[in-house]
Design a protein around this motif. Structure first.
Motif, mmCIF file in Angstrom:
data_model
loop_
_atom_site.group_PDB
_atom_site.id
_atom_site.type_symbol
_atom_site.label_atom_id
_atom_site.label_comp_id
_atom_site.label_asym_id
_atom_site.label_seq_id
_atom_site.Cartn_x
_atom_site.Cartn_y
_atom_site.Cartn_z
ATOM 1 N N ILE A 1 -3.531 2.245 -3.899
ATOM 2 C CA ILE A 1 -3.279 3.660 -3.623
ATOM 3 C C ILE A 1 -4.206 4.116 -2.500
ATOM 4 C CG2 ILE A 1 -3.292 5.982 -4.593
ATOM 5 C CD1 ILE A 1 -2.809 4.599 -7.335
ATOM 6 N N THR A 2 -3.607 4.700 -1.483
ATOM 7 C CA THR A 2 -4.391 5.261 -0.363
ATOM 8 C C THR A 2 -4.282 6.773 -0.406
ATOM 9 O OG1 THR A 2 -2.509 5.162 1.148
ATOM 10 C CG2 THR A 2 -3.934 3.235 1.064
ATOM 11 N N GLY A 3 -5.126 7.465 0.324
ATOM 12 C CA GLY A 3 -5.210 8.902 0.427
ATOM 13 C C GLY A 3 -4.129 9.773 -0.060
ATOM 14 N N THR B 1 1.093 5.736 -1.294
ATOM 15 C CA THR B 1 0.365 6.955 -1.638
ATOM 16 C C THR B 1 0.418 7.181 -3.141
ATOM 17 O OG1 THR B 1 2.308 8.347 -1.422
ATOM 18 C CG2 THR B 1 0.987 7.984 0.583
ATOM 19 N N GLN B 2 -0.414 8.073 -3.624
ATOM 20 C CA GLN B 2 -0.430 8.397 -5.053
ATOM 21 C C GLN B 2 0.931 8.924 -5.500
ATOM 22 O OE1 GLN B 2 -3.203 8.133 -7.392
ATOM 23 N NE2 GLN B 2 -1.470 8.369 -8.775
ATOM 24 N N ALA B 3 1.552 9.748 -4.685
ATOM 25 C CA ALA B 3 2.859 10.313 -5.044
ATOM 26 C C ALA B 3 3.909 9.214 -5.177
ATOM 27 C CB ALA B 3 3.293 11.336 -4.004
ATOM 28 N N TYR C 1 -0.054 -1.984 -6.860
ATOM 29 C CA TYR C 1 -0.114 -0.938 -5.849
ATOM 30 C C TYR C 1 -1.544 -0.634 -5.474
ATOM 31 C CZ TYR C 1 4.741 -0.179 -7.155
ATOM 32 O OH TYR C 1 6.072 -0.346 -7.394
ATOM 33 N N ALA D 1 5.786 3.470 -10.393
ATOM 34 C CA ALA D 1 4.989 2.683 -11.331
ATOM 35 C C ALA D 1 5.776 2.176 -12.526
ATOM 36 C CB ALA D 1 3.787 3.479 -11.794
ATOM 37 N N TYR E 1 3.289 6.103 -5.866
ATOM 38 C CA TYR E 1 2.935 5.327 -7.053
ATOM 39 C C TYR E 1 3.484 5.993 -8.309
ATOM 40 C CZ TYR E 1 0.267 3.494 -10.945
ATOM 41 O OH TYR E 1 -0.088 2.959 -12.148
ATOM 42 N N ASN E 2 3.295 7.295 -8.418
ATOM 43 C CA ASN E 2 3.777 8.019 -9.588
ATOM 44 C C ASN E 2 5.283 7.835 -9.760
ATOM 45 O OD1 ASN E 2 1.199 8.902 -10.066
ATOM 46 N ND2 ASN E 2 1.491 10.876 -9.072
ATOM 47 N N THR F 1 0.850 -1.184 0.000
ATOM 48 C CA THR F 1 0.000 0.000 0.000
ATOM 49 C C THR F 1 0.883 1.231 0.000
ATOM 50 O OG1 THR F 1 -1.685 -1.174 1.264
ATOM 51 C CG2 THR F 1 -1.816 1.233 1.249
#
Length: 96
Positions: free
Chosen positions: A94-96, A76-78, A92, A84, A80-81, A74
């Motif tokens: 993605i949480t908050g 964060t979006q950042a 992944y 990825a 993941y970016n 798990t």
């Protein structure tokens, strides 16, 4: 939630072909039924514990072979970016 394997068992009863019929007037009648299907053109596959447990095993094996090399984490979006494109064997969440 992942695949949860079920163990199937055949139903066992004292009178497997007995049925209680309830008529429109509310009266009941206990009857024993039997198959009268005529000419069988294809026996098909039985719905039995052996057949269903074999299916469960094949599904489990499919999940294991498909997901066996994957890692779950798990992030964060950042994060993941940033990650990825680097790691194709990770899924992944993605949480908050």
């Amino acid at each position: 939630m992942g695949f949860v394997k079920k163990v199937w068992k055949n139903r066992k009863s004292e009178y497997p072909n007995r049925r209680l019929l309830t008529k429109e007037d509310g009266s009941t009648e206990l009857v024993t039924v039997s198959r009268e299907e005529g000419l069988i053109s294809d026996e098909g596959d039985p719905f039995a514990e052996d057949t269903m447990n074999d299916l469960e095993n094949r599904i489990e094996e499919g999940f294991q072979s498909t997901l066996g090399d994957l890692k779950f984490t798990t992030i964060t979006q950042a994060a993941y970016n940033a990650l990825a494109a680097k790691d194709s064997n990770t899924i992944y969440l993605i949480t908050g």
